[in-house]
Motif scaffolding. Structure first.
Motif, PDB file in Angstrom:
ATOM      1  N   MET A  54       0.972  -1.063   0.154  1.00 23.39           N
ATOM      2  CA  MET A  54      -0.066  -0.133  -0.076  1.00 23.39           C
ATOM      3  C   MET A  54       0.834   1.180   0.093  1.00 23.39           C
ATOM      4  SD  MET A  54      -3.416  -0.767   2.471  1.00 23.39           S
ATOM      5  CE  MET A  54      -4.117   0.701   1.674  1.00 23.39           C
ATOM      6  N   PRO A  55       0.698   2.030  -1.016  1.00 24.76           N
ATOM      7  CA  PRO A  55       1.667   3.157  -1.175  1.00 24.76           C
ATOM      8  C   PRO A  55       1.368   4.170  -0.117  1.00 24.76           C
ATOM      9  CG  PRO A  55       0.157   3.110  -2.985  1.00 24.76           C
ATOM     10  CD  PRO A  55      -0.061   1.747  -2.038  1.00 24.76           C
ATOM     11  N   GLU A  56       1.981   5.060   0.133  1.00 25.60           N
ATOM     12  CA  GLU A  56       1.752   6.318   0.925  1.00 25.60           C
ATOM     13  C   GLU A  56       0.315   7.026   0.304  1.00 25.60           C
ATOM     14  OE1 GLU A  56       3.625  10.489   2.599  1.00 25.60           O
ATOM     15  OE2 GLU A  56       4.735   9.121   2.172  1.00 25.60           O
ATOM     16  N   MET A  57      -0.528   7.620   0.974  1.00 25.93           N
ATOM     17  CA  MET A  57      -1.671   8.324   0.502  1.00 25.93           C
ATOM     18  C   MET A  57      -2.432   9.143   1.521  1.00 25.93           C
ATOM     19  SD  MET A  57      -4.540   5.133   0.294  1.00 25.93           S
ATOM     20  CE  MET A  57      -3.922   3.381   1.128  1.00 25.93           C
ATOM     21  N   ASP A  58      -3.008  10.005   0.734  1.00 23.46           N
ATOM     22  CA  ASP A  58      -3.898  11.133   1.559  1.00 23.46           C
ATOM     23  C   ASP A  58      -5.367  10.420   1.575  1.00 23.46           C
ATOM     24  OD1 ASP A  58      -1.611  12.828   2.468  1.00 23.46           O
ATOM     25  OD2 ASP A  58      -1.977  13.667   0.354  1.00 23.46           O
ATOM     26  N   VAL A  59      -5.913  10.541   2.593  1.00 20.82           N
ATOM     27  CA  VAL A  59      -7.051  10.172   2.712  1.00 20.82           C
ATOM     28  C   VAL A  59      -8.340  10.845   3.442  1.00 20.82           C
ATOM     29  CG1 VAL A  59      -6.732   7.678   2.471  1.00 20.82           C
ATOM     30  CG2 VAL A  59      -6.725   8.434   4.822  1.00 20.82           C
ATOM     31  N   TYR A  60      -9.349  11.229   2.987  1.00 21.85           N
ATOM     32  CA  TYR A  60     -10.611  11.711   3.679  1.00 21.85           C
ATOM     33  C   TYR A  60     -11.220  10.719   4.678  1.00 21.85           C
ATOM     34  CZ  TYR A  60     -10.101  15.491   0.150  1.00 21.85           C
ATOM     35  OH  TYR A  60      -9.551  16.675  -0.497  1.00 21.85           O
ATOM     36  N   VAL A  61     -11.441  11.165   5.972  1.00 16.08           N
ATOM     37  CA  VAL A  61     -11.782  10.208   6.925  1.00 16.08           C
ATOM     38  C   VAL A  61     -13.079  10.598   7.546  1.00 16.08           C
ATOM     39  CG1 VAL A  61     -11.031   9.046   9.218  1.00 16.08           C
ATOM     40  CG2 VAL A  61      -9.347   9.488   7.393  1.00 16.08           C
ATOM     41  N   ARG A  62     -14.022   9.731   7.850  1.00 22.50           N
ATOM     42  CA  ARG A  62     -15.117   9.999   8.848  1.00 22.50           C
ATOM     43  C   ARG A  62     -14.907   8.719  10.001  1.00 22.50           C
ATOM     44  NH1 ARG A  62     -19.980  12.372   9.203  1.00 22.50           N
ATOM     45  NH2 ARG A  62     -21.576  11.221  10.515  1.00 22.50           N
ATOM     46  N   SER A  63     -15.076   9.065  11.033  1.00 25.94           N
ATOM     47  CA  SER A  63     -15.076   8.159  12.160  1.00 25.94           C
ATOM     48  C   SER A  63     -16.396   7.725  12.622  1.00 25.94           C
ATOM     49  CB  SER A  63     -14.142   8.704  13.329  1.00 25.94           C
ATOM     50  OG  SER A  63     -12.762   8.945  12.963  1.00 25.94           O
ATOM     51  N   TYR A  64     -16.483   6.742  13.094  1.00 19.71           N
ATOM     52  CA  TYR A  64     -17.842   6.237  13.805  1.00 19.71           C
ATOM     53  C   TYR A  64     -17.402   5.133  14.800  1.00 19.71           C
ATOM     54  CZ  TYR A  64     -18.223   2.504  10.235  1.00 19.71           C
ATOM     55  OH  TYR A  64     -17.823   1.489   9.602  1.00 19.71           O
ATOM     56  N   GLY A  65     -18.609   4.886  15.811  1.00 15.12           N
ATOM     57  CA  GLY A  65     -18.421   3.728  16.739  1.00 15.12           C
ATOM     58  C   GLY A  65     -19.120   2.959  16.336  1.00 15.12           C
ATOM     59  N   ARG A  71     -15.823   1.289  20.433  1.00 12.01           N
ATOM     60  CA  ARG A  71     -15.261   0.501  19.189  1.00 12.01           C
ATOM     61  C   ARG A  71     -14.914   2.161  18.397  1.00 12.01           C
ATOM     62  NH1 ARG A  71     -15.249  -4.505  18.370  1.00 12.01           N
ATOM     63  NH2 ARG A  71     -15.050  -4.212  16.188  1.00 12.01           N
ATOM     64  N   HIS A  72     -13.847   1.758  17.650  1.00 12.37           N
ATOM     65  CA  HIS A  72     -13.284   2.811  16.838  1.00 12.37           C
ATOM     66  C   HIS A  72     -13.404   2.450  15.260  1.00 12.37           C
ATOM     67  CE1 HIS A  72     -11.680   6.660  15.290  1.00 12.37           C
ATOM     68  NE2 HIS A  72     -11.002   5.879  14.742  1.00 12.37           N
ATOM     69  N   ASN A  73     -14.186   2.980  14.134  1.00 16.11           N
ATOM     70  CA  ASN A  73     -13.931   2.552  12.980  1.00 16.11           C
ATOM     71  C   ASN A  73     -14.046   3.869  12.048  1.00 16.11           C
ATOM     72  OD1 ASN A  73     -15.060  -0.324  13.587  1.00 16.11           O
ATOM     73  ND2 ASN A  73     -16.787   0.665  14.152  1.00 16.11           N
ATOM     74  N   GLU A  74     -13.712   3.782  10.666  1.00 16.08           N
ATOM     75  CA  GLU A  74     -13.331   4.758   9.829  1.00 16.08           C
ATOM     76  C   GLU A  74     -13.973   4.399   8.611  1.00 16.08           C
ATOM     77  OE1 GLU A  74      -9.670   6.869  12.098  1.00 16.08           O
ATOM     78  OE2 GLU A  74      -9.439   5.820  10.543  1.00 16.08           O
ATOM     79  N   VAL A  75     -14.423   5.472   7.894  1.00 20.61           N
ATOM     80  CA  VAL A  75     -14.471   5.348   6.130  1.00 20.61           C
ATOM     81  C   VAL A  75     -13.368   6.199   5.723  1.00 20.61           C
ATOM     82  CG1 VAL A  75     -15.971   5.597   4.328  1.00 20.61           C
ATOM     83  CG2 VAL A  75     -16.864   4.740   6.558  1.00 20.61           C
ATOM     84  N   TRP A  76     -12.703   5.728   4.784  1.00 19.66           N
ATOM     85  CA  TRP A  76     -11.485   6.520   3.922  1.00 19.66           C
ATOM     86  C   TRP A  76     -12.009   6.471   2.625  1.00 19.66           C
ATOM     87  CZ3 TRP A  76      -6.428   3.672   5.378  1.00 19.66           C
ATOM     88  CH2 TRP A  76      -6.068   3.910   6.709  1.00 19.66           C
ATOM     89  N   TYR A  77     -11.749   7.707   2.009  1.00 25.35           N
ATOM     90  CA  TYR A  77     -11.803   8.003   0.440  1.00 25.35           C
ATOM     91  C   TYR A  77     -10.454   8.587   0.198  1.00 25.35           C
ATOM     92  CZ  TYR A  77     -16.620   7.034  -0.518  1.00 25.35           C
ATOM     93  OH  TYR A  77     -17.764   6.550  -0.610  1.00 25.35           O
ATOM     94  N   VAL A  78      -9.841   7.893  -0.768  1.00 27.41           N
ATOM     95  CA  VAL A  78      -8.259   8.231  -1.112  1.00 27.41           C
ATOM     96  C   VAL A  78      -8.388   9.555  -2.030  1.00 27.41           C
ATOM     97  CG1 VAL A  78      -6.300   7.821  -2.686  1.00 27.41           C
ATOM     98  CG2 VAL A  78      -7.468   5.896  -1.394  1.00 27.41           C
ATOM     99  N   VAL A  79      -7.509  10.587  -1.688  1.00 26.80           N
ATOM    100  CA  VAL A  79      -7.590  11.927  -2.115  1.00 26.80           C
ATOM    101  C   VAL A  79      -6.958  11.663  -3.650  1.00 26.80           C
ATOM    102  CG1 VAL A  79      -6.372  14.167  -1.826  1.00 26.80           C
ATOM    103  CG2 VAL A  79      -7.346  12.919   0.132  1.00 26.80           C
TER     104      VAL A  79
END
Length: 169
Positions: free
Chosen positions: A75-86, A131-139
């Protein structure tokens, strides 16, 4: 995602607990990443890719899996937009938070990869609360920032080797 992710998780968990040619047992690293395709409908079959991060000591020379459905990816280095949720990282909650994040990204005219997102979990399946979860979209292109400095996702070095399995559900 639920059934496929559970099957894929079991394969990867067996790998890190010794189902490899060397019989090596590894500590589980976090986060666990599930690559979720965007083009599918709720009940349509799709290919989900589940990734475990390999501990740093195995990055250059990972033990060979005994299961032919497992493979390694960088997995290369990447910037991601993140939304966290429980709560629990279920298909419906992942899609809901992905939808909420895309609405916000559209609102600020952010460029991001529309083909997939990552459902990201940080907790053991045995952990019940907080619990800690996230959704990521690659920038894509330059990130849209709000002027607040944000930390990169936890535990991810610039380039990471992951043990990967794919499931169709």
């Amino acid at each position: 995602m639920g059934v496929g992710a559970a099957m894929a998780f079991r394969r990867l968990y067996q790998y890190i607990t010794g189902a490899n040619q060397e019989g090596v047992q590894m500590d589980m690293a976090t986060p666990v990443l599930v690559r979720v395709p965007e083009e599918t409908q709720m009940w349509e079959p799709a290919i989900y890719t589940l990734n475990f991060l390999l501990p740093s000591v195995y990055q250059d020379n990972p033990p060979v899996p005994t299961n032919d459905k497992l493979y390694f990816t960088d997995m290369p280095e990447m910037d991601v937009y993140v939304r966290s949720y429980g709560g629990w990282m279920l298909s419906i909650t992942s899609r809901l938070h992905a939808h909420l994040l895309t609405k916000e990204l559209q609102r600020v005219n952010a460029y991001y990869n529309h083909t997939h997102h990552y459902a990201v979990g940080y907790d053991s399946p045995l952990k019940l609360l907080n619990r800690h979860n996230e959704v990521w979209y690659v920038v894509d292109n330059e990130p849209v920032c709000d002027g607040v400095s944000h930390s990169p996702p936890r535990d991810l070095p610039p380039t990471t080797t992951t043990a990967t399995t794919t499931s169709t559900t």
